[in-house]
Design an enzyme around this catalytic site. Structure first.
Site, PDB file in Angstrom:
ATOM      1  N   GLY A   1     -18.526  13.544   7.708  1.00  0.00           N
ATOM      2  CA  GLY A   1     -17.378  12.712   8.292  1.00  0.00           C
ATOM      3  C   GLY A   1     -16.135  13.879   8.577  1.00  0.00           C
ATOM      4  CG  ASP A   2     -14.300  16.106   5.481  1.00  0.00           C
ATOM      5  OD1 ASP A   2     -14.699  16.489   4.528  1.00  0.00           O
ATOM      6  OD2 ASP A   2     -13.399  15.371   5.754  1.00  0.00           O
TER       7      ASP A   2
ATOM      8  N   GLY B   1       0.732  -1.237  -0.035  1.00  0.00           N
ATOM      9  CA  GLY B   1       0.068  -0.052   0.132  1.00  0.00           C
ATOM     10  C   GLY B   1       0.924   1.262   0.088  1.00  0.00           C
TER      11      GLY B   1
ATOM     12  CB  VAL C   1     -12.816  22.941  -2.339  1.00  0.00           C
ATOM     13  CG1 VAL C   1     -12.531  23.225  -0.869  1.00  0.00           C
ATOM     14  CG2 VAL C   1     -11.811  23.049  -3.298  1.00  0.00           C
TER      15      VAL C   1
ATOM     16  NE  ARG D   1      -8.641  16.769   7.562  1.00  0.00           N
ATOM     17  CZ  ARG D   1      -9.962  17.439   8.027  1.00  0.00           C
ATOM     18  NH1 ARG D   1      -9.665  18.567   8.333  1.00  0.00           N
ATOM     19  NH2 ARG D   1     -11.010  17.215   7.762  1.00  0.00           N
TER      20      ARG D   1
ATOM     21  CG  PHE E   1       1.308  -0.025   7.144  1.00  0.00           C
ATOM     22  CD1 PHE E   1       2.288  -0.635   6.904  1.00  0.00           C
ATOM     23  CD2 PHE E   1       1.096   1.087   7.526  1.00  0.00           C
ATOM     24  CE1 PHE E   1       3.658  -0.046   7.256  1.00  0.00           C
ATOM     25  CE2 PHE E   1       2.472   1.908   7.779  1.00  0.00           C
ATOM     26  CZ  PHE E   1       3.634   1.268   7.552  1.00  0.00           C
TER      27      PHE E   1
ATOM     28  CE1 TYR F   1      -8.707   7.035   9.509  1.00  0.00           C
ATOM     29  CE2 TYR F   1      -8.921   4.612   8.716  1.00  0.00           C
ATOM     30  CZ  TYR F   1      -8.057   5.744   9.208  1.00  0.00           C
ATOM     31  OH  TYR F   1      -6.701   5.755   9.193  1.00  0.00           O
TER      32      TYR F   1
ATOM     33  CB  SER G   1      -5.993   7.592  12.121  1.00  0.00           C
ATOM     34  OG  SER G   1      -6.548   8.862  11.697  1.00  0.00           O
TER      35      SER G   1
ATOM     36  CE  LYS H   1      -6.433   3.209  11.342  1.00  0.00           C
ATOM     37  NZ  LYS H   1      -5.545   1.933  11.056  1.00  0.00           N
TER      38      LYS H   1
HETATM   39  C1  WQD Z   1      -8.553  16.268   3.413  1.00  0.00           C
HETATM   40  C2  WQD Z   1      -9.283  17.617   3.151  1.00  0.00           C
HETATM   41  C3  WQD Z   1     -11.500  17.010   2.611  1.00  0.00           C
HETATM   42  C4  WQD Z   1     -11.224  15.149  -1.322  1.00  0.00           C
HETATM   43  C5  WQD Z   1      -6.822  11.259   5.671  1.00  0.00           C
HETATM   44  C6  WQD Z   1      -6.730  10.014   5.751  1.00  0.00           C
HETATM   45  C7  WQD Z   1      -7.182   9.213   6.914  1.00  0.00           C
HETATM   46  C8  WQD Z   1      -6.313   9.735   8.049  1.00  0.00           C
HETATM   47  C9  WQD Z   1      -6.394  11.320   8.037  1.00  0.00           C
HETATM   48  C10 WQD Z   1      -4.337   8.318   8.592  1.00  0.00           C
HETATM   49  C11 WQD Z   1     -10.683  17.425   3.951  1.00  0.00           C
HETATM   50  C12 WQD Z   1     -10.836  17.922   1.537  1.00  0.00           C
HETATM   51  C13 WQD Z   1     -10.904  15.888   0.153  1.00  0.00           C
HETATM   52  C14 WQD Z   1     -11.630  16.092  -2.200  1.00  0.00           C
HETATM   53  C15 WQD Z   1     -11.643  17.972  -0.777  1.00  0.00           C
HETATM   54  N1  WQD Z   1      -4.799   9.589   7.940  1.00  0.00           N
HETATM   55  N2  WQD Z   1     -11.080  17.200   0.018  1.00  0.00           N
HETATM   56  N3  WQD Z   1     -11.876  17.409  -1.858  1.00  0.00           N
HETATM   57  O1  WQD Z   1     -10.277  12.922   5.443  1.00  0.00           O
HETATM   58  O2  WQD Z   1      -8.368  14.138   6.405  1.00  0.00           O
HETATM   59  O3  WQD Z   1      -8.540  11.755   6.067  1.00  0.00           O
HETATM   60  O4  WQD Z   1      -6.200  11.628   6.765  1.00  0.00           O
HETATM   61  O5  WQD Z   1      -4.771   7.573   9.048  1.00  0.00           O
HETATM   62  O6  WQD Z   1      -6.818   7.999   6.519  1.00  0.00           O
HETATM   63  O7  WQD Z   1      -7.855   9.335   4.753  1.00  0.00           O
HETATM   64  O8  WQD Z   1      -7.969  13.260   4.192  1.00  0.00           O
HETATM   65  O9  WQD Z   1      -7.429  13.794   1.718  1.00  0.00           O
HETATM   66  O10 WQD Z   1      -9.600  12.693   2.309  1.00  0.00           O
HETATM   67  O11 WQD Z   1      -9.301  15.190   2.960  1.00  0.00           O
HETATM   68  O12 WQD Z   1     -11.758  19.108  -0.765  1.00  0.00           O
HETATM   69  O13 WQD Z   1     -11.830  15.500  -3.338  1.00  0.00           O
HETATM   70  O14 WQD Z   1      -9.715  17.728   1.693  1.00  0.00           O
HETATM   71  O15 WQD Z   1     -13.048  17.559   2.886  1.00  0.00           O
HETATM   72  O16 WQD Z   1     -10.977  18.560   4.167  1.00  0.00           O
HETATM   73  P1  WQD Z   1      -8.855  12.921   5.581  1.00  0.00           P
HETATM   74  P2  WQD Z   1      -8.708  13.446   2.614  1.00  0.00           P
END
Ligand code: WQD
Length: 350
Positions: A312-313, A12, A215, A229, A82, A151, A126, A155
């Site tokens: 979920g965000d 992965g 976005v 993030r 992982f 998710y 995470s 964790k």
């Molecule tokens: C990041 C930001 C979205 C896609 C990831 C991993 C998870 C964990 C934490 C390890 C958010 C925005 C995304 C898109 C967007 N890491 N976005 N348009 O959700 O923070 O989680 O990091 O364990 O495993 O998945 O990451 O990249 O999906 O989103 O605007 O098409 O980007 O809303 O704010 P996330 P992400």
């Protein structure tokens, strides 16, 4: 004789980069992967990068019989786990798949490890365990809130299961947002199907594979209205895993005696055999800041629109890295520009 480290999910995104770093550090990685979210071609790339074909078997962690046979045959001394599903958005749509794979997968793995007297484990946790944190940056001792996604819940459950199985010596690494790719661009993030994560969707949009980037939300309570993030280069994250394996072996042979105990380090509720580390850079960037950094570094425009929020965000989360810097002796070295450059170099080779 090199010490063997089992890497579940080793083909992965993070697993493959960690295999490279383990080899560089003098360990022998043994890879299992069910190829649910990776491809066998990654093994070919790893052979090029490490100079030999790493031991690999297509095994699902839920297949205890095959896993048991491999562990007995290979004589591994530690495990980096992982293998799990990891997309926040997808977990909202498919919770049962996430609980089965992430929680049952961990339980089945632990049963096999215990049966073989194997008790050194690095757990892929995470930042999502913090939920919508009450304080940012988050410390390892920051009180966790209800997970914002299935998710994140898997964790949180994984950490509880590991803390309660005190026979196992655990390094619990809470990742933030892994992005980028190995500088060779021979390995990188390889999402099968439509990417859930920001960076692969962004690079596929620039490559013309996707029409435009949405976005998810422009009305959050942040400076520019988009979520924040802590993006971390996948190679920095991989190097943190080597530091963690080194620590596990140092603790096992007694060269480290004071660690984790409340009061000794005063960081959090880590214990002798359940140590928590935030693996982030300590910097938070918004979605729009990432888009602008990518455009500036690579000279490419990203067609994007502001759309609805994604279930979920969380609004914002980034790491306090004091503990991991001081105790694990690890610090992220690569900046956002490097992440964006490496991500684009990888996409161009795909
Ligand atoms: C990041 C930001 C979205 C896609 C990831 C991993 C998870 C964990 C934490 C390890 C958010 C925005 C995304 C898109 C967007 N890491 N976005 N348009 O959700 O923070 O989680 O990091 O364990 O495993 O998945 O990451 O990249 O999906 O989103 O605007 O098409 O980007 O809303 O704010 P996330 P992400």
């Amino acid at each position: 004789m090199k010490r063997k480290v089992l890497v579940t999910g080793g083909l992965g995104f993070i697993g493959s980069h960690t295999v490279v770093c383990l080899n560089e550090a003098g360990y022998e990685p043994v890879i299992i992967d069910n190829l649910n979210n990776s491809r066998l071609e990654v093994l070919d790339a790893l052979e090029t990068l490490v100079g030999y074909r790493p031991t690999f078997e297509q095994i699902d962690v839920l297949d205890s019989e095959k896993l048991n046979a491999l562990i007995q045959r290979e004589g591994v001394e530690a495990v980096i786990h992982f293998a799990a599903h990891k997309a926040v958005g997808e977990s909202v749509e498919k919770p049962l798949m996430y609980y089965r794979n992430n929680v049952c997968g961990l339980i089945f793995l632990l049963e096999v490890l215990k049966a073989n007297g194997l008790n050194n484990l690095v757990f892929s946790s995470s930042c999502t365990v913090y939920g919508e944190p009450k304080e940012i940056p988050v410390r390892e001792g920051t009180e966790t809130q209800p997970a914002a996604s299935p998710y994140g819940a898997t964790k949180q459950m994984g950490e509880v299961i590991l803390r309660d199985n005190s026979w196992c010596n655990v390094q619990c690494l809470r990742y933030f947002n892994p992005v980028g790719a190995h500088e060779s661009a021979l390995i990188g993030e390889l999402p099968l199907g439509v990417p859930n994560n920001l960076i692969p969707f962004l690079t596929q949009t620039v490559a013309g594979i996707r029409k435009q980037l949405t976005v998810y939300g422009g009305d959050y309570d942040t400076a520019d209205g988009t979520c924040i993030r802590d993006y971390i280069h996948v190679m920095d994250l991989a190097e943190a895993h080597v530091a963690s394996i080194d620590r596990l072996f140092a603790k096992a042979n007694g060269t480290i005696t004071h660690y984790g105990k409340e009061g000794v380090l005063g960081f959090d509720n880590s214990t002798d055999n359940f140590e928590i580390f935030n693996i982030g850079t300590g910097n938070g960037f918004s979605v729009l800041e990432v888009i602008h950094a990518f455009e500036r570094v690579n000279g490419e425009k990203i067609p994007h629109v502001i759309g609805d929020r994604r279930a979920g965000d969380v609004v914002a989360v980034w790491a306090d890295t004091k503990k991991v810097n001081e105790v694990l002796g690890w610090k992220a070295k690569r900046d956002l520009d490097t992440m964006m450059r490496d991500a684009w170099n990888w996409q161009k080779r795909c």
